[in-house]
Design a protein around this motif. Structure first.
Motif, PDB file in Angstrom:
ATOM      1  N   UNK A  49      34.848  42.484  30.406  1.00  0.00           N
ATOM      2  CA  UNK A  49      35.588  42.657  31.834  1.00  0.00           C
ATOM      3  C   UNK A  49      36.163  41.337  32.258  1.00  0.00           C
ATOM      4  N   UNK A  50      36.716  41.549  33.439  1.00  0.00           N
ATOM      5  CA  UNK A  50      37.532  40.660  34.199  1.00  0.00           C
ATOM      6  C   UNK A  50      36.258  39.436  34.748  1.00  0.00           C
ATOM      7  N   UNK A  51      36.792  38.387  34.969  1.00  0.00           N
ATOM      8  CA  UNK A  51      35.831  37.231  35.370  1.00  0.00           C
ATOM      9  C   UNK A  51      34.982  37.919  37.035  1.00  0.00           C
ATOM     10  N   UNK A  52      35.909  38.597  37.593  1.00  0.00           N
ATOM     11  CA  UNK A  52      35.304  39.023  38.864  1.00  0.00           C
ATOM     12  C   UNK A  52      34.384  40.084  38.743  1.00  0.00           C
ATOM     13  N   UNK A 104      36.026  50.287  30.661  1.00  0.00           N
ATOM     14  CA  UNK A 104      35.723  51.657  30.208  1.00  0.00           C
ATOM     15  C   UNK A 104      34.715  52.080  28.911  1.00  0.00           C
ATOM     16  N   UNK A 105      34.896  51.131  28.106  1.00  0.00           N
ATOM     17  CA  UNK A 105      33.844  51.365  27.067  1.00  0.00           C
ATOM     18  C   UNK A 105      32.895  50.793  27.100  1.00  0.00           C
ATOM     19  N   UNK A 106      32.465  50.118  28.379  1.00  0.00           N
ATOM     20  CA  UNK A 106      30.812  49.962  28.837  1.00  0.00           C
ATOM     21  C   UNK A 106      29.947  51.112  28.910  1.00  0.00           C
ATOM     22  N   UNK A 107      30.856  52.108  29.055  1.00  0.00           N
ATOM     23  CA  UNK A 107      29.910  53.410  29.093  1.00  0.00           C
ATOM     24  C   UNK A 107      29.425  54.040  27.686  1.00  0.00           C
ATOM     25  N   UNK A 108      29.976  53.290  26.531  1.00  0.00           N
ATOM     26  CA  UNK A 108      29.587  53.928  25.071  1.00  0.00           C
ATOM     27  C   UNK A 108      28.311  54.138  25.056  1.00  0.00           C
ATOM     28  N   UNK A 142      41.230  32.278  45.787  1.00  0.00           N
ATOM     29  CA  UNK A 142      41.195  31.455  44.462  1.00  0.00           C
ATOM     30  C   UNK A 142      41.479  32.582  43.207  1.00  0.00           C
ATOM     31  N   UNK A 143      41.543  33.759  43.640  1.00  0.00           N
ATOM     32  CA  UNK A 143      41.818  34.721  42.578  1.00  0.00           C
ATOM     33  C   UNK A 143      42.947  35.421  42.449  1.00  0.00           C
ATOM     34  N   UNK A 144      43.724  36.228  41.776  1.00  0.00           N
ATOM     35  CA  UNK A 144      44.573  37.296  41.803  1.00  0.00           C
ATOM     36  C   UNK A 144      43.965  38.583  41.652  1.00  0.00           C
ATOM     37  N   UNK A 145      43.559  38.987  42.775  1.00  0.00           N
ATOM     38  CA  UNK A 145      42.591  40.216  43.009  1.00  0.00           C
ATOM     39  C   UNK A 145      43.185  41.495  42.554  1.00  0.00           C
ATOM     40  N   UNK A 146      44.353  41.527  42.499  1.00  0.00           N
ATOM     41  CA  UNK A 146      44.945  42.705  41.693  1.00  0.00           C
ATOM     42  C   UNK A 146      44.774  42.847  40.536  1.00  0.00           C
ATOM     43  N   UNK A 147      45.044  41.823  39.742  1.00  0.00           N
ATOM     44  CA  UNK A 147      44.807  41.516  38.391  1.00  0.00           C
ATOM     45  C   UNK A 147      43.017  41.836  37.887  1.00  0.00           C
ATOM     46  N   UNK A 148      42.400  41.091  38.771  1.00  0.00           N
ATOM     47  CA  UNK A 148      40.815  41.270  38.448  1.00  0.00           C
ATOM     48  C   UNK A 148      40.386  42.346  38.688  1.00  0.00           C
ATOM     49  N   UNK A 149      40.884  43.315  39.683  1.00  0.00           N
ATOM     50  CA  UNK A 149      40.102  44.530  40.022  1.00  0.00           C
ATOM     51  C   UNK A 149      40.841  45.807  39.673  1.00  0.00           C
ATOM     52  N   UNK A 150      42.137  45.646  39.256  1.00  0.00           N
ATOM     53  CA  UNK A 150      42.813  46.602  38.897  1.00  0.00           C
ATOM     54  C   UNK A 150      42.501  47.001  37.330  1.00  0.00           C
ATOM     55  N   UNK A 151      41.442  47.940  37.021  1.00  0.00           N
ATOM     56  CA  UNK A 151      40.877  48.048  35.312  1.00  0.00           C
ATOM     57  C   UNK A 151      41.938  48.876  34.710  1.00  0.00           C
ATOM     58  N   UNK A 152      42.630  49.913  35.212  1.00  0.00           N
ATOM     59  CA  UNK A 152      43.501  50.565  34.540  1.00  0.00           C
ATOM     60  C   UNK A 152      44.792  49.696  33.861  1.00  0.00           C
ATOM     61  N   UNK A 159      23.001  41.846  32.514  1.00  0.00           N
ATOM     62  CA  UNK A 159      23.303  41.727  31.039  1.00  0.00           C
ATOM     63  C   UNK A 159      24.818  42.167  30.841  1.00  0.00           C
ATOM     64  N   UNK A 160      25.453  41.253  30.116  1.00  0.00           N
ATOM     65  CA  UNK A 160      26.914  41.372  29.660  1.00  0.00           C
ATOM     66  C   UNK A 160      26.899  41.835  28.241  1.00  0.00           C
ATOM     67  N   UNK A 161      27.525  43.174  28.110  1.00  0.00           N
ATOM     68  CA  UNK A 161      27.503  43.894  26.702  1.00  0.00           C
ATOM     69  C   UNK A 161      28.741  43.168  25.820  1.00  0.00           C
ATOM     70  N   UNK A 162      28.478  42.481  24.850  1.00  0.00           N
ATOM     71  CA  UNK A 162      29.527  42.044  24.153  1.00  0.00           C
ATOM     72  C   UNK A 162      30.747  42.931  23.567  1.00  0.00           C
ATOM     73  N   UNK A 163      31.714  42.522  23.733  1.00  0.00           N
ATOM     74  CA  UNK A 163      33.026  43.267  23.035  1.00  0.00           C
ATOM     75  C   UNK A 163      33.267  44.561  23.764  1.00  0.00           C
TER      76      UNK A 163
END
Length: 277
Positions: free
Chosen positions: A215-218, A248-252, A8-18, A240-244
């Motif tokens: 981040x992606x829905x996955x 990559x910036x999740x490490x900020x 039901x998902x496009x795994x490439x689009x969901x998991x390829x973060x770069x 916890x989902x950190x807004x915004x």
């Protein structure tokens, strides 16, 4: 337990973060710059935890009897090393907490099972040095391995940032070219299917699943799924989902001594002495 099916998902689009985050090179350049500055200001102690060239960790030592947290870096088990993430050390040192950051071999040179074995060796080296199970935290692939260390009783607590807990969706993506996982091996290496830590076994029973709100829905699903599944089995979980923030910036927050994420890790580390060997 696993929610939406892979079909039901496009795994490439969901998991390829770069591919999902076009400006990721700028964020990674910041990682490199802050790492170089931190290493220059306070050079780490290099500790070998094995015989291999990459079986080495950096220890940013806050002093005698300081608690230690172990950071496991990401890169889909096929990129980066310890030197990229030295920039998070000052935030922990400011609280009197030592930081260990191991490197490990990368795919396709070695398989994921071998990488997990190396991470076990690094965590056990810290445990032997301090006499207590450390708090283990990590990003992306490192989030996956942090949960694995908690399942195995090697950590006093784990904080998984943008973690991967069910690896099966990766099998159909380009990310699997280096990993070479089939469905069976991917399931076997997925901590969502591993034994959940509980009060009757050694080690900790706290797992935080943190993810960037952008981040992606996955990735959002994976963290929520893991927190819900292990939580239902008696683990003290927190989602916890950190807004915004993206993948990559999740490490900020880790670069900020006053962030909620840093304070959470510091608090967990100060409780870890109760899980001594």
């Amino acid at each position: 337990m696993t929610g939406k099916s892979e079909a039901a998902i496009d795994a490439e689009a969901e998991y390829n973060n770069r591919a999902r985050v076009p400006d990721h090179p700028a964020v990674m350049a910041m990682w490199r710059e802050t790492a170089q500055a931190a290493r220059a200001a306070r050079p780490p102690v290099e500790i070998a935890y094995g015989k291999g060239e990459r079986e080495v960790m950096d220890l940013f030592d806050a002093g005698r009897d300081a608690p230690v947290v172990v950071f496991l870096h990401g890169g889909y088990w096929q990129a980066l090393d310890r030197s990229w993430f030295s920039g998070i050390a000052p935030a922990f040192l400011a609280h009197g907490v030592s930081l260990a950051v191991p490197s490990y071999d990368l795919a396709p040179t070695v398989r994921l099972g071998r990488i997990l074995g190396q991470v076990r060796g690094a965590v056990e080296t810290v445990r032997a040095r301090t006499g207590a199970r450390p708090v283990v935290f990590g990003h992306s692939a490192g989030g996956h391995m942090s949960a694995c260390m908690l399942s195995e009783g090697r950590a006093s607590a784990a904080v998984a940032i943008s973690g991967l807990f069910d690896l099966r969706p990766l099998v159909s993506t380009s990310l699997n070219a280096a990993l070479d996982l089939d469905e069976r091996e991917a399931a076997a290496l997925s901590p969502v299917f591993w034994p959940t830590p509980n009060g009757s076994t050694p080690g900790g029973t706290i797992l935080d699943c943190i993810v960037g709100g952008d981040e992606s829905s996955e990735f959002l699903r994976q963290s929520r799924m893991m927190a819900d599944h292990w939580g239902a089995s008696g683990v003290e979980t927190r989602y916890e989902a950190l807004p915004g923030l993206n993948h990559f910036t999740v490490l900020d927050p880790l670069f900020d001594a006053d962030s909620g994420t840093t304070h959470r890790l510091v608090a967990l580390s100060r409780e870890s002495g109760g899980n001594a060997c």
